[in-house]
Design a protein around this motif. Structure first.
Motif, mmCIF file in Angstrom:
data_model
loop_
_atom_site.group_PDB
_atom_site.id
_atom_site.type_symbol
_atom_site.label_atom_id
_atom_site.label_comp_id
_atom_site.label_asym_id
_atom_site.label_seq_id
_atom_site.Cartn_x
_atom_site.Cartn_y
_atom_site.Cartn_z
ATOM 1 N N GLY A 64 0.788 -1.279 -0.105
ATOM 2 C CA GLY A 64 -0.035 -0.073 0.070
ATOM 3 C C GLY A 64 1.030 1.250 -0.048
ATOM 4 N N GLY A 65 1.969 1.133 -0.271
ATOM 5 C CA GLY A 65 2.894 2.426 -0.283
ATOM 6 C C GLY A 65 2.946 2.687 -1.659
ATOM 7 N N PHE A 66 3.670 3.798 -1.997
ATOM 8 C CA PHE A 66 3.880 4.481 -3.326
ATOM 9 C C PHE A 66 5.190 4.975 -3.664
ATOM 10 C CE2 PHE A 66 -0.425 5.220 -1.451
ATOM 11 C CZ PHE A 66 -1.192 5.070 -2.510
ATOM 12 N N ARG A 67 5.516 4.633 -4.888
ATOM 13 C CA ARG A 67 7.137 4.720 -5.421
ATOM 14 C C ARG A 67 6.685 5.305 -6.900
ATOM 15 N NH1 ARG A 67 10.617 0.210 -2.998
ATOM 16 N NH2 ARG A 67 11.983 1.947 -3.480
ATOM 17 N N PHE A 68 8.097 5.697 -7.102
ATOM 18 C CA PHE A 68 8.232 6.137 -8.772
ATOM 19 C C PHE A 68 9.449 5.699 -9.070
ATOM 20 C CE2 PHE A 68 9.660 10.269 -6.634
ATOM 21 C CZ PHE A 68 10.836 10.311 -7.317
ATOM 22 N N ASN A 69 9.734 5.428 -10.523
ATOM 23 C CA ASN A 69 10.865 5.321 -11.135
ATOM 24 C C ASN A 69 10.910 6.269 -12.235
ATOM 25 O OD1 ASN A 69 11.357 2.758 -10.028
ATOM 26 N ND2 ASN A 69 10.135 1.624 -11.557
ATOM 27 N N ILE A 70 12.155 6.826 -12.460
ATOM 28 C CA ILE A 70 12.432 7.521 -13.551
ATOM 29 C C ILE A 70 13.303 6.936 -14.731
ATOM 30 C CG2 ILE A 70 14.417 8.597 -12.674
ATOM 31 C CD1 ILE A 70 14.030 11.363 -13.992
ATOM 32 N N LYS A 71 12.862 6.835 -16.028
ATOM 33 C CA LYS A 71 13.311 6.146 -17.084
ATOM 34 C C LYS A 71 13.848 6.933 -17.945
ATOM 35 C CE LYS A 71 10.073 2.468 -16.535
ATOM 36 N NZ LYS A 71 9.220 1.465 -17.281
ATOM 37 N N LYS A 85 4.125 7.161 1.980
ATOM 38 C CA LYS A 85 2.809 6.734 2.633
ATOM 39 C C LYS A 85 1.730 6.936 1.819
ATOM 40 C CE LYS A 85 4.681 6.674 7.211
ATOM 41 N NZ LYS A 85 5.112 7.564 8.410
ATOM 42 N N SER A 86 1.935 7.965 0.901
ATOM 43 C CA SER A 86 0.722 8.538 -0.011
ATOM 44 C C SER A 86 0.909 8.767 -1.392
ATOM 45 C CB SER A 86 0.311 9.959 0.913
ATOM 46 O OG SER A 86 1.357 10.977 0.515
ATOM 47 N N ALA A 87 -0.022 8.858 -2.222
ATOM 48 C CA ALA A 87 0.288 9.079 -3.697
ATOM 49 C C ALA A 87 0.847 10.621 -3.554
ATOM 50 C CB ALA A 87 -1.005 9.078 -4.438
ATOM 51 N N SER A 88 0.194 11.668 -2.847
ATOM 52 C CA SER A 88 0.801 12.902 -2.967
ATOM 53 C C SER A 88 1.997 13.053 -2.602
ATOM 54 C CB SER A 88 -0.268 13.699 -2.042
ATOM 55 O OG SER A 88 -0.371 13.312 -0.775
ATOM 56 N N GLY A 89 2.415 12.167 -1.515
ATOM 57 C CA GLY A 89 4.062 12.345 -1.141
ATOM 58 C C GLY A 89 4.862 11.763 -2.503
ATOM 59 N N ARG A 90 4.405 10.829 -3.163
ATOM 60 C CA ARG A 90 5.211 10.318 -3.980
ATOM 61 C C ARG A 90 5.222 11.368 -5.216
ATOM 62 N NH1 ARG A 90 1.763 6.271 -7.044
ATOM 63 N NH2 ARG A 90 0.702 8.283 -7.513
ATOM 64 N N ASP A 91 4.011 12.086 -5.434
ATOM 65 C CA ASP A 91 3.851 13.254 -6.265
ATOM 66 C C ASP A 91 4.972 14.357 -5.979
ATOM 67 O OD1 ASP A 91 2.423 11.493 -7.734
ATOM 68 O OD2 ASP A 91 0.552 12.505 -7.310
ATOM 69 N N ASN A 92 5.149 14.703 -4.650
ATOM 70 C CA ASN A 92 5.891 15.722 -4.109
ATOM 71 C C ASN A 92 7.376 15.357 -4.564
ATOM 72 O OD1 ASN A 92 3.924 17.250 -3.490
ATOM 73 N ND2 ASN A 92 4.022 16.802 -1.322
ATOM 74 N N GLY A 93 7.390 13.978 -4.332
ATOM 75 C CA GLY A 93 8.961 13.279 -4.676
ATOM 76 C C GLY A 93 9.274 13.729 -5.962
#
Length: 111
Positions: A64-71, A85-93
């Motif tokens: 249930g966590g959120f991550r991202f990759n850059i390609k 912990k949240s989609a908004s946190g990921r988006d801020n990242g």
């Protein structure tokens, strides 16, 4: 403190980089590279691709966590975020990578 890329060698003697925000938080980490030059190329690829929204892959973890990759343009993953912990946190990242990566300095550190 400004954002920076840190290059280091892991226990397997592979070169890796991490992008740290000005507050010292890890924003992005790389895979292992066999040479320092390849690792430096990975950093340059992050800098070059950071501003392009299409280069980001948003993911949700099994827990249930959120991550991202850059390609890169060839669709190879060049960096992976921490788990948020949240989609908004990921988006801020993602926004932090866009803002910080292009001008971040590079330094070598001990692991």
């Amino acid at each position: 403190m400004a954002a920076k890329f840190e290059i280091y060698q892991d226990k397997a003697a592979e070169f890796r980089f991490r992008l740290k925000a000005g507050n010292g938080e890890n924003i992005l980490a790389s895979e292992g590279y066999s040479s320092k030059a390849a690792c430096q190329n990975g950093i340059e690829s992050v800098k070059k691709n950071a501003a392009d929204d299409d280069r980001y892959e948003k993911k949700e973890t099994a827990s249930g966590g959120f991550r991202f990759n850059i390609k890169a343009a060839n669709h190879q993953v060049i960096g992976t975020s921490q788990t948020y912990k949240s989609a908004s946190g990921r988006d801020n990242g993602i926004e932090s990578v866009k803002k910080n990566a292009p001008e971040a300095r590079v330094e070598e550190v001990d692991s």
